[in-house]
Design a protein around this motif. Structure first.
Motif, PDB file in Angstrom:
ATOM      1  N   ALA A   4       0.819  -0.997  -0.144  1.00 49.69           N
ATOM      2  CA  ALA A   4       0.370   0.347  -0.226  1.00 49.69           C
ATOM      3  C   ALA A   4       0.634   1.683  -0.117  1.00 49.69           C
ATOM      4  N   ASP A  20      -0.226   7.611   6.496  1.00 53.18           N
ATOM      5  CA  ASP A  20      -0.990   7.034   6.172  1.00 53.18           C
ATOM      6  C   ASP A  20      -1.145   6.139   5.931  1.00 53.18           C
ATOM      7  N   GLN A  21      -1.151   4.863   6.000  1.00 49.93           N
ATOM      8  CA  GLN A  21      -0.913   3.422   5.721  1.00 49.93           C
ATOM      9  C   GLN A  21      -1.995   2.685   5.362  1.00 49.93           C
ATOM     10  N   ARG A  22      -2.164   2.181   4.342  1.00 49.96           N
ATOM     11  CA  ARG A  22      -3.649   1.551   3.749  1.00 49.96           C
ATOM     12  C   ARG A  22      -3.765  -0.256   4.107  1.00 49.96           C
ATOM     13  N   SER A  24      -4.993  -3.923   4.193  1.00 51.46           N
ATOM     14  CA  SER A  24      -5.994  -4.839   3.627  1.00 51.46           C
ATOM     15  C   SER A  24      -5.257  -6.375   4.373  1.00 51.46           C
TER      16      SER A  24
END
Length: 171
Positions: A4, A20-22, A24
């Motif tokens: 990400a 920010d880190q997404r 999943s």
């Protein structure tokens, strides 16, 4: 697996920043399965001519695990063969009656339904079921099922050691 993207900003003043880190993950469907605590139920010994010939026991606990992540329901049923002895004696399967129970373990989704008290035999009798529930997107978890068993030995039964087979089916 993709990494990400993330961004770092110092806010223009060099006083720190934010990033920010997404995150999943993947979730895959599991199975519908069962395990039982044991494979032998003993009604004990009936002595003819000393009473009613009624013996009581309990079905070994069966745990149903539904990890499919769907709302299609399931059914746990049983059939019972007649009792036979090595000397050729028989006791009909319907001499056994049961009173089923089933409960959801903590964290499970949905309410299982116990089957009705009934005589057992070659026709499938319901031990426990989970009906599809339109108010939820899925049901699942672990569910316990068992039953109180009553065997009424006919008074004209030849002496001997008898056995029968109870077959559980999960669909």
């Amino acid at each position: 697996m993709r990494t990400a993207p993330f961004t770092v900003s110092d806010g223009g003043g060099g006083d720190g920043g934010s990033a920010d880190q997404r995150l999943s993950t993947s979730v895959r469907a599991g199975t519908l399965s069962m395990v039982q605590d044991g494979d032998t139920v003993d009604f004990g010994t009936t002595v003819l001519g000393t009473g009613s010939g009624v013996q009581r026991s309990r079905l070994n606990r069966v745990e149903v695990e539904d990890g499919r992540g769907v709302n299609s329901g399931w059914s746990l049923t049983a059939t019972l063969s007649g009792f036979t002895s090595s000397g050729g004696g028989t006791v009909p399967a319907d001499a056994v009656r049961w009173t089923p129970r089933c409960t959801a373990q903590n964290g499970s989704v949905g309410a299982p339904v116990a089957g009705s008290p009934a005589a057992l035999g070659s026709e499938a009798a319901s031990l426990c079921r989970m009906d599809p529930d339109g108010s939820r997107p899925f049901t699942g978890g672990r569910f316990d099922a068992d039953a109180d068993l009553t065997l009424t030995v006919p008074g004209f039964t030849p002496p001997g050691d008898y056995s029968a087979t109870l077959t559980l089916t999960l669909l």
